[in-house]
Design a protein around this motif. Structure first.
Motif, PDB file in Angstrom:
ATOM      1  N   LYS A 216       0.817  -1.218   0.000  1.00 29.44           N
ATOM      2  CA  LYS A 216       0.000   0.000   0.000  1.00 29.44           C
ATOM      3  C   LYS A 216       0.850   1.267   0.000  1.00 29.44           C
ATOM      4  O   LYS A 216       0.304   2.372  -0.110  1.00 29.44           O
ATOM      5  CB  LYS A 216      -0.930  -0.002   1.206  1.00 29.44           C
ATOM      6  N   ASP A 217       2.170   1.115   0.137  1.00 29.76           N
ATOM      7  CA  ASP A 217       3.050   2.284   0.012  1.00 29.76           C
ATOM      8  C   ASP A 217       3.008   2.860  -1.396  1.00 29.76           C
ATOM      9  O   ASP A 217       3.406   4.004  -1.602  1.00 29.76           O
ATOM     10  CB  ASP A 217       4.495   1.899   0.370  1.00 29.76           C
TER      11      ASP A 217
ATOM     12  N   VAL B 146       5.289  -7.076  -9.144  1.00 30.62           N
ATOM     13  CA  VAL B 146       4.447  -8.163  -9.643  1.00 30.62           C
ATOM     14  C   VAL B 146       5.230  -9.476  -9.680  1.00 30.62           C
ATOM     15  O   VAL B 146       6.382  -9.526 -10.128  1.00 30.62           O
ATOM     16  CB  VAL B 146       3.918  -7.818 -11.056  1.00 30.62           C
ATOM     17  N   CYS B 147       4.575 -10.542  -9.211  1.00 37.41           N
ATOM     18  CA  CYS B 147       5.205 -11.867  -9.153  1.00 37.41           C
ATOM     19  C   CYS B 147       5.098 -12.589 -10.487  1.00 37.41           C
ATOM     20  O   CYS B 147       4.195 -12.323 -11.288  1.00 37.41           O
ATOM     21  CB  CYS B 147       4.519 -12.733  -8.101  1.00 37.41           C
TER      22      CYS B 147
ATOM     23  N   THR C 258      -2.494 -12.038  -3.591  1.00 35.71           N
ATOM     24  CA  THR C 258      -3.360 -11.621  -4.684  1.00 35.71           C
ATOM     25  C   THR C 258      -4.152 -10.387  -4.288  1.00 35.71           C
ATOM     26  O   THR C 258      -4.723 -10.323  -3.194  1.00 35.71           O
ATOM     27  CB  THR C 258      -4.326 -12.750  -5.060  1.00 35.71           C
ATOM     28  N   LEU C 259      -4.190  -9.391  -5.190  1.00 34.58           N
ATOM     29  CA  LEU C 259      -4.891  -8.135  -4.918  1.00 34.58           C
ATOM     30  C   LEU C 259      -6.027  -7.958  -5.903  1.00 34.58           C
ATOM     31  O   LEU C 259      -5.889  -8.243  -7.087  1.00 34.58           O
ATOM     32  CB  LEU C 259      -3.923  -6.947  -5.048  1.00 34.58           C
TER      33      LEU C 259
ATOM     34  N   ARG D 262      -6.937 -10.006 -11.419  1.00 34.28           N
ATOM     35  CA  ARG D 262      -6.187  -9.959 -10.168  1.00 34.28           C
ATOM     36  C   ARG D 262      -4.715  -9.656 -10.466  1.00 34.28           C
ATOM     37  O   ARG D 262      -4.227  -9.889 -11.574  1.00 34.28           O
ATOM     38  CB  ARG D 262      -6.302 -11.273  -9.412  1.00 34.28           C
ATOM     39  N   LYS D 263      -4.061  -9.163  -9.449  1.00 38.21           N
ATOM     40  CA  LYS D 263      -2.633  -8.860  -9.563  1.00 38.21           C
ATOM     41  C   LYS D 263      -1.931  -9.496  -8.372  1.00 38.21           C
ATOM     42  O   LYS D 263      -2.342  -9.291  -7.222  1.00 38.21           O
ATOM     43  CB  LYS D 263      -2.402  -7.352  -9.569  1.00 38.21           C
ATOM     44  N   SER D 264      -0.902 -10.262  -8.644  1.00 36.27           N
ATOM     45  CA  SER D 264      -0.133 -10.907  -7.574  1.00 36.27           C
ATOM     46  C   SER D 264       1.142 -10.120  -7.341  1.00 36.27           C
ATOM     47  O   SER D 264       1.919  -9.879  -8.279  1.00 36.27           O
ATOM     48  CB  SER D 264       0.202 -12.353  -7.948  1.00 36.27           C
TER      49      SER D 264
END
Length: 260
Positions: A150-151, A160-161, A173-174, A186-188
């Motif tokens: 969240k920074d 990103v993974c 996962t976001l 989704r974004k990991s």
């Protein structure tokens, strides 16, 4: 004729050889730290590049002083030994002045650094050099954000993974907005944050500075003691020689007229 006890000369010579080796080890430590920093992206945290340059200088000066001491002992040079004594005494004071504050402030470093790095959040709005440093660290150590993902208001690609890392359980996962939730996009990103890694690097460098400072301070104190003893021996020998040279010969006493 030797003016200094041969055993003392040997001890002092061995000490200077060891002192020279220590200077070489200090230079190698600085080289290793610099190599370590370059591998990690070449960023400069809290002026550590300047500190490493100082460590280089300290190692070089240590070796030069050791050569001076060994020369003074071999040639039994009073001037060289006195210079060595002065350098050692000054070096001991400087190392203590450096090492004591560094050791006393070591427990507070993490709190101060945490407070300072919190000022960089959000990273998107921080200075360009800070953003670049954060991105480089994230690429190198596979972490995201200083204290949390969240920074970042807009998460960069360096967070990103890959699919392999997702399988290894290194990611989270976001789903940040309604569109992503509805479309199941989704974004990991990496679960690990970067601040602990940065602190490990800073504390590692600080430990080296503290160890080098106190090691050289102890060796310098020992050098002060040994060189003081040798200088004392030289002065004592010279004083004894002058007394012998100025003493009147025995035959002069025999030729004196008897007192009336």
């Amino acid at each position: 004729m030797a003016q200094i006890n041969i055993c003392l000369k040997h001890i002092f010579t061995v000490f200077n050889i060891f002192f020279m080796v220590v200077g070489g080890v200090v230079i190698l430590l600085a080289l290793w730290c610099q190599f370590f920093m370059n591998i990690q992206g070449g960023y400069n945290l809290e002026g550590h590049a300047t500190k490493l340059f100082i460590v280089y200088i300290i190692g070089f000066i240590t070796m030069m002083i050791a050569v001076l001491g060994a020369y003074g002992a071999h040639k039994e040079s009073k001037v060289a030994l006195i210079m060595f004594l002065v350098f050692m005494f000054t070096g001991c004071l400087l190392m203590l002045m450096t090492g004591i504050p560094a050791a006393s402030s070591y427990p507070q470093v993490k709190g101060r650094m945490e407070e300072r790095f919190h000022k960089f959040v959000p990273l998107d709005k921080s200075r360009k050099d800070v953003r670049n440093m954060a991105v480089d660290i994230q690429k190198q150590f596979h972490c995201c954000g200083l204290f949390s993902y969240k920074d970042w208001e807009n998460i960069p690609e360096s967070c990103v993974c890959s699919q392999e890392e997702e399988k290894e359980g290194k990611c989270q996962t976001l789903r940040k907005n309604l569109y992503q939730i509805l479309t199941r996009q989704r974004k990991s990103v990496y679960t690990k944050t970067c601040f602990p890694t940065i602190m490990d690097h800073i504390q590692f460098t600080n430990k080296i500075n503290i160890v080098v400072s106190f090691t050289l301070a102890i060796l310098a104190l020992l050098g002060v003691i040994l060189s003081s003893i040798m200088v004392y021996h030289l002065y004592r020998f010279n004083s004894h020689t002058m007394m012998i040279l100025t003493r009147p010969p025995k035959y002069n006493e025999m030729c004196k007229p008897p007192p009336y």
